[in-house]
Design a protein around this motif. Structure first.
Motif, PDB file in Angstrom:
ATOM      1  N   LEU A  20       1.092  -1.173  -0.541  1.00 27.11           N
ATOM      2  CA  LEU A  20       0.721   0.139  -0.287  1.00 27.11           C
ATOM      3  C   LEU A  20       0.518   1.429  -0.027  1.00 27.11           C
ATOM      4  N   HIS A  21       0.627   2.424  -0.758  1.00 27.38           N
ATOM      5  CA  HIS A  21       2.348   3.188  -1.225  1.00 27.38           C
ATOM      6  C   HIS A  21       0.376   4.684  -1.230  1.00 27.38           C
ATOM      7  N   ASP A  22       0.979   5.194   0.381  1.00 32.84           N
ATOM      8  CA  ASP A  22       0.621   6.680   0.090  1.00 32.84           C
ATOM      9  C   ASP A  22       0.850   7.652   0.164  1.00 32.84           C
ATOM     10  N   VAL A  23       1.470   8.711  -0.302  1.00 35.27           N
ATOM     11  CA  VAL A  23       2.065   9.495  -0.603  1.00 35.27           C
ATOM     12  C   VAL A  23       1.605  10.742  -0.887  1.00 35.27           C
ATOM     13  N   GLU A  24       2.068  11.672   0.294  1.00 36.40           N
ATOM     14  CA  GLU A  24       1.974  13.478  -0.442  1.00 36.40           C
ATOM     15  C   GLU A  24       2.537  14.676  -0.449  1.00 36.40           C
ATOM     16  N   SER A  25       1.946  15.290  -1.569  1.00 39.10           N
ATOM     17  CA  SER A  25       3.468  15.830  -2.388  1.00 39.10           C
ATOM     18  C   SER A  25       2.885  17.305  -1.952  1.00 39.10           C
ATOM     19  N   THR A  26       3.699  17.778  -2.029  1.00 34.70           N
ATOM     20  CA  THR A  26       3.569  19.746  -2.517  1.00 34.70           C
ATOM     21  C   THR A  26       5.032  19.944  -3.197  1.00 34.70           C
ATOM     22  N   SER A  27       5.202  20.363  -4.343  1.00 36.47           N
ATOM     23  CA  SER A  27       6.201  20.963  -5.620  1.00 36.47           C
ATOM     24  C   SER A  27       6.055  22.918  -5.637  1.00 36.47           C
ATOM     25  N   ILE A  28       6.724  23.260  -5.503  1.00 39.87           N
ATOM     26  CA  ILE A  28       6.628  24.563  -6.781  1.00 39.87           C
ATOM     27  C   ILE A  28       7.860  24.863  -6.946  1.00 39.87           C
ATOM     28  N   LEU A  29       7.404  25.558  -7.368  1.00 40.41           N
ATOM     29  CA  LEU A  29       8.391  25.598  -8.727  1.00 40.41           C
ATOM     30  C   LEU A  29       8.571  27.427  -9.196  1.00 40.41           C
ATOM     31  N   MET A  30       9.489  28.060  -8.636  1.00 37.55           N
ATOM     32  CA  MET A  30       9.623  30.096  -8.518  1.00 37.55           C
ATOM     33  C   MET A  30      10.078  29.660  -9.935  1.00 37.55           C
ATOM     34  N   LYS A  31       9.272  30.602 -10.880  1.00 36.57           N
ATOM     35  CA  LYS A  31      10.006  31.131 -12.006  1.00 36.57           C
ATOM     36  C   LYS A  31      10.669  32.661 -12.310  1.00 36.57           C
ATOM     37  N   ASP A  32      10.747  33.260 -12.118  1.00 35.35           N
ATOM     38  CA  ASP A  32      12.234  34.347 -12.400  1.00 35.35           C
ATOM     39  C   ASP A  32      11.780  35.369 -11.744  1.00 35.35           C
ATOM     40  N   GLY A  33      11.869  34.620  -9.641  1.00 38.51           N
ATOM     41  CA  GLY A  33      10.885  35.469  -8.686  1.00 38.51           C
ATOM     42  C   GLY A  33       9.892  35.441  -7.757  1.00 38.51           C
ATOM     43  N   SER A  34       8.662  34.487  -9.450  1.00 41.38           N
ATOM     44  CA  SER A  34       7.677  34.551  -9.021  1.00 41.38           C
ATOM     45  C   SER A  34       6.943  32.843  -8.899  1.00 41.38           C
ATOM     46  N   ALA A  35       6.472  32.520  -7.380  1.00 42.95           N
ATOM     47  CA  ALA A  35       6.473  31.311  -7.613  1.00 42.95           C
ATOM     48  C   ALA A  35       4.846  31.402  -8.449  1.00 42.95           C
ATOM     49  N   LYS A  36       5.558  30.966  -9.535  1.00 45.16           N
ATOM     50  CA  LYS A  36       4.717  30.557 -10.557  1.00 45.16           C
ATOM     51  C   LYS A  36       3.422  28.976 -10.428  1.00 45.16           C
ATOM     52  N   GLU A  37       3.822  28.283 -10.337  1.00 44.69           N
ATOM     53  CA  GLU A  37       3.448  26.552  -9.823  1.00 44.69           C
ATOM     54  C   GLU A  37       2.897  25.992  -8.981  1.00 44.69           C
ATOM     55  N   ILE A  38       2.154  26.579  -8.504  1.00 46.09           N
ATOM     56  CA  ILE A  38       2.378  25.530  -6.903  1.00 46.09           C
ATOM     57  C   ILE A  38       0.940  24.089  -6.642  1.00 46.09           C
ATOM     58  N   ALA A  39       1.677  23.441  -6.588  1.00 48.46           N
ATOM     59  CA  ALA A  39       0.673  21.811  -6.652  1.00 48.46           C
ATOM     60  C   ALA A  39       1.300  21.110  -5.459  1.00 48.46           C
ATOM     61  N   THR A  40       0.081  20.692  -4.761  1.00 53.67           N
ATOM     62  CA  THR A  40       0.042  19.888  -4.210  1.00 53.67           C
ATOM     63  C   THR A  40      -1.389  18.604  -3.817  1.00 53.67           C
ATOM     64  N   GLY A  41      -0.553  17.582  -3.861  1.00 53.80           N
ATOM     65  CA  GLY A  41      -1.316  16.623  -3.524  1.00 53.80           C
ATOM     66  C   GLY A  41      -1.758  15.035  -3.097  1.00 53.80           C
ATOM     67  N   ARG A  42      -2.581  13.809  -3.135  1.00 54.79           N
ATOM     68  CA  ARG A  42      -2.358  13.077  -2.458  1.00 54.79           C
ATOM     69  C   ARG A  42      -2.844  11.471  -2.967  1.00 54.79           C
ATOM     70  N   SER A  43      -1.078  10.555  -3.418  1.00 57.79           N
ATOM     71  CA  SER A  43      -2.087   9.766  -4.150  1.00 57.79           C
ATOM     72  C   SER A  43      -1.899   8.628  -3.188  1.00 57.79           C
ATOM     73  N   PHE A  44      -2.607   7.485  -3.982  1.00 57.31           N
ATOM     74  CA  PHE A  44      -3.126   6.513  -2.920  1.00 57.31           C
ATOM     75  C   PHE A  44      -2.950   5.064  -4.426  1.00 57.31           C
ATOM     76  N   GLY A  45      -2.800   4.018  -3.811  1.00 58.70           N
ATOM     77  CA  GLY A  45      -2.448   3.164  -4.564  1.00 58.70           C
ATOM     78  C   GLY A  45      -1.935   1.595  -3.908  1.00 58.70           C
ATOM     79  N   ILE A  46      -2.781   0.742  -4.790  1.00 54.52           N
ATOM     80  CA  ILE A  46      -2.033  -0.433  -4.442  1.00 54.52           C
ATOM     81  C   ILE A  46      -1.391  -1.482  -5.372  1.00 54.52           C
ATOM     82  N   SER A  47      -0.342  -1.706  -4.697  1.00 59.30           N
ATOM     83  CA  SER A  47      -0.313  -3.141  -5.928  1.00 59.30           C
ATOM     84  C   SER A  47       0.019  -4.531  -5.522  1.00 59.30           C
TER      85      SER A  47
END
Lengths: 448, 422
Positions: A20-47
């Motif tokens: 069972l995988h349960d991963v919460e993550s946040t990523s932020i990409l700042m382009k030229d001083g502006s935090a343009k892309e902020i993404a957050t989420g959670r993904s669950f999965g079973i193998s």
């Protein structure tokens, strides 16, 4: 849910494992001083893996589909015809959590953004810097592994990374440089983002004044970062035991033989404290262990999954890794590094009449069966009569595994492990690569 | 909740919204040595939400569309910078794109692959080379997009991929060959994949070193695609152009390559591997000329960069799953040119090692070759070093073997003067 998982481990098969995988993550990409892309989420999965004759592998992204996935895996296993055996391991029951002083799940967006603003402030003071990207990534990972032999392992760990990419311009010339830092730990690993940003800015600036490298065979001195990538490409992939089993490793059949200079000792160590490629147990629930892959030039071990260990009649090494729930595990590196030597950096350089000193890495790639590999440095300098002289850029090196490892004739004291992502058969996993500065001979692919 | 409910709730918060949903079934078989060793069947389902709150963008993803997901996206928007250029797609009509869904592939069973596998493996046997890895994987996906401006569009797609690696041995001499191909329908030529990889391995035995020097070089489609993907495509991204990270910045309507070369990005290409009716922002996909007879005609845009430049999005914001934001990329990047290829006195290169290490800003590259032949004889080790912009200004000819490799559609291309380090 775990009760249902345990029931499914009783499927009519030789072996079953469920993760069972349960991963919460946040990523932020700042382009030229502006935090343009902020993404957050959670993904669950079973193998689910089921071993009948061969493997059936299935996954699903919701708990409600567990049973369905198990049935798909069972049907798959019955179709696979190749007989697979697994090396014995102790079925472990354990619950482990990485120590994090500042766990990403407890930090606010503002605190995470702050790392990027701090880095950007550093970059602002460089006149030649025309564009910057700073990225912040974190993941809080929870993995529960169970198998039909009774193993039940729960692992929790955070992983953080910071990347800087700097573009510098002078007249019509434009160059870029990258730096990164990260660890299997909390945000405490990112304390020095200002230094990382500074190093990237200065490197980009230096590259503006570098010229194209020469071409041909040269004595090369490579810094710890590049040594890490060199070891990863020249040796690491060729000791992944699936390549050995499949007849596509130049190091097949060479255990116990001398394959490198006596100065070369190489470890693969998933227990390295805070290493980017560190883990407690691998994706088959096998305990992580440090092992010498090469000892004083002699090949000592391959990197195994339980399947490859059984096939070659060797001990499992705990190197089966999967990118996520939607990938089956296979033999991978963890933190792979060359052990330090006793030379000073000056000693590496002083008796080189004509050579190239190379720093930083832009990655590499290898054909394991032929042992031919390529890896790229971010920057370099010519070495002339024992002195570091003219700066050069875009320096790629290539070589043949068995030759280049033998020609390592000096290994320095300075040492470091750096973060990376390694791609293999479409799966990307976090790794650490490292070592000291070393000297060897390689083909330099310049335009002059 | 449903996407409609989510958008309605966001509206009550004074927010524009966008819902992206991805459902995917993936299947595969793997042979390592001998017979099928692993059979895979996976399913994935997820959602991505983007919100615009007073010109601030928020993004969140998860396996289910829940209130928590909307709250997360809003909390991201609140800490994001205000930017007037951010916007979602308006209601629009979408092209019909043919050949991207094959019902046969959508309901393919593993049994139907048995003879395909045999066809893939047969050439190795007749050529006397060892097969080291075979994989066949296929995927059935459904994407849906909804937004507050009335965009409501969906698409089903299928794709199958086959790969084979082979090793040829003679005494101590070892040579490798690999080849892969993909198709949106079950008409993939499996035998050709096995045949090409096996033949490359066999023909590469007995390789000799080549002397360092300047050579005429022919890049086969796979080598060409690796170089183009890593070094050239990023230069067309409007994001890189606007940020001064592209050699093509400020060069619109100027001669950037030799006049025998044209480039089209066409997301509507029939049966194209990257074809689609709409992009990851719900913008209609289309075909656009990027380079006409060597003259730069355009860049690849998403909505944000297009608004900055006062143009329309080209529909090039693509998603790679539900957990990442849409990013500018090429769709089917088509290299066009006619005839004139002379392979007699050239180093013919089938694949590259390390193309991803090239410099995407300056175009400088220095890469090792895979399966290279000079005058028909295999070459052991050879680095190609140069600059993509110089290279594409010295094209000497195009082959007739147009092939799609991932997102790049190209024939073999010949270049007159390339540094080769042996």
């Amino acid at each position: 849910m775990l009760r249902e998982v345990r029931e499914l481990l009783e499927l009519p098969a030789r072996f079953v494992d469920i993760t069972l995988h349960d991963v919460e993550s946040t990523s932020i990409l700042m382009k030229d001083g502006s935090a343009k892309e902020i993404a957050t989420g959670r993904s669950f999965g079973i193998s689910v893996r089921v071993l009948d004759r061969g493997w059936g592998f299935a996954y699903a992204s919701s708990a409600g589909e567990l049973k369905d996935a198990a049935e798909r895996a069972l049907r798959g296993a019955r179709l696979a015809k190749e007989r697979v055996e697994l090396a014995d391991v102790k079925a472990t029951r354990d619950k482990v959590e990485a120590i994090a002083k500042l766990h990403p799940s407890r930090a606010t967006f503002e605190e995470k953004l702050d790392y990027l603003f701090r880095a950007h402030d550093v970059a602002k003071s460089y006149k030649s810097v025309v564009s910057t990207s700073f990225a912040y990534n974190d993941a809080s990972v929870k993995i529960i592994y169970l198998n039909s032999e009774g193993a039940e392992v729960e692992m929790r760990y955070p992983r953080v990374a910071f990347y800087a990419q700097i573009f510098a311009k002078e007249g019509a010339k434009i160059q870029f440089a990258s730096e990164r830092v990260g660890a299997t730990s909390g945000l405490e690993a990112l304390v020095n983002v200002e230094e990382v940003a500074k190093e990237a800015c200065e490197k980009a600036q230096r590259l503006l004044y570098a010229r194209a490298p020469p071409s041909g065979e040269f004595t090369v001195v490579i810094d710890p970062k590049l040594t890490g990538v060199f070891i990863h490409e020249a040796l690491g992939h060729a000791v992944e035991a699936d390549h050995v089993v499949q007849g596509e490793s130049i190091l097949a059949g060479k255990l116990g033989q001398s394959i490198a200079s006596e100065l070369v000792t190489i470890y693969d160590d998933p227990t390295l404290k805070q290493g980017f490629g560190s883990y407690f147990y691998d994706s088959e629930g096998v305990k992580a262990q440090k092992k010498a892959v090469v000892e004083h030039g002699v090949l000592r071990s391959y990197l195994h999954s339980r399947e490859t260990a059984a096939k070659l009649g060797q001990e499992p090494t705990g190197n089966a890794r999967a990118q996520g729930y939607n990938f089956p595990p296979m033999p991978r590196m963890s933190n792979t590094y060359l052990a330090r030597g006793d030379a000073s950096f000056e000693e590496l350089i002083e008796d080189v009449k004509q050579g190239v000193y190379l720093l930083g890495s832009r990655g590499g790639e290898v054909d394991t069966a032929r042992g031919v590999f390529q890896f790229s440095a971010e920057e370099g300098y010519l070495i002339e009569k024992g002195e570091v002289t003219t700066p050069v850029r875009d320096v790629a090196l290539s070589g043949e595994t068995l030759e280049i490892l033998r020609r390592v004739d000096a290994v320095s004291k300075n040492w470091g492990v750096h973060i990376g992502y390694c791609g293999k058969n479409g799966q990307l996993v976090a790794v650490g690569d490292g070592g000291p500065a070393i000297r060897t001979v390689a083909t330099v692919g310049g335009t002059q | 909740m449903t996407p409609e409910q989510a958008l309605r709730w966001l509206e009550t918060k004074g927010c524009e919204g966008e819902v992206y949903e991805l459902k995917q079934r993936s299947y595969g078989i793997e042979i390592k040595r001998g017979e099928v060793e692993l059979v895979e069947a996976g399913e994935q389902h997820g959602f991505a939400i983007r919100v615009l709150l007073a010109h601030r963008m928020g993004f969140a993803y998860g396996n289910e569309l829940t209130q928590e997901l909307l709250d997360k996206a809003l909390s991201v928007a609140r800490v994001s910078p205000r930017d007037e250029h951010l916007a979602f797609a308006g209601e629009q009509s979408y092209p019909s794109v043919r050949g991207i869904y094959d019902s046969r592939l959508a309901s393919l069973s593993f049994d139907e692959l048995e003879d395909k596998l045999e066809a893939m493996l047969a050439p190795a046997q007749s050529l006397g080379v060892e097969v080291t890895q075979v994989s066949i994987a296929w995927e059935v996906s459904e994407e849906r997009m909804f937004n507050s401006h009335g965009v409501e569009v969906s698409e089903e797609g299928t794709e199958i991929y086959a790969h084979l690696s082979a090793v040829a041995k003679r005494g101590d001499d070892v040579a490798t060959g690999l080849y892969f191909d993909a198709s949106r329908s079950f008409n993939l030529d499996f035998e050709a994949v096995g045949e090409t990889a096996s033949r490359l391995a066999k023909e590469s035995l007995g390789a000799q070193r080549l002397e360092t020097g300047d050579y005429a070089v022919v890049l086969r489609p796979m080598a060409m695609a690796e170089l183009v993907e890593n070094v050239l495509i990023p230069a067309f991204s409007a994001d890189n152009v606007q940020r001064g990270r592209s050699r093509l910045a400020g060069m619109l309507d100027e001669q950037v390559f030799g006049e025998e070369l044209s480039v089209v990005d066409d997301a509507t290409l029939e049966a194209g591997l990257e074809s689609s009716r709409f992009d990851g922002e719900g913008t209609a996909c289309r075909s656009k000329a990027l380079v006409e007879k060597g003259v730069l005609r355009g860049y690849l845009y998403d909505i944000y960069t297009a608004r900055k430049d006062g143009v329309e999005s080209t529909g090039n914001a693509f998603r790679s799953g539900f957990s990442t934001l849409p990013r500018i990329d090429a769709s089917n990047f088509i290299i066009q040119g006619n005839g004139g290829l002379d392979e007699d006195e050239a180093l013919v290169v089938h694949g590259l090692i390390g193309a991803h290490t090239a410099n995407p800003v300056t175009g400088d590259f220095s890469v090792e070759t895979r399966n290279a032949f000079y005058g028909g004889s295999p070459v052991r080790k050879a680095i190609l070093a140069g600059n993509v912009y110089d290279l594409l200004s010295s094209v000497s000819g195009f082959g007739r073997d147009v092939t799609q490799i991932s997102g790049v559609v190209t024939p073999s291309v010949g270049f007159s003067n390339v540094r080769v380090v042996g």
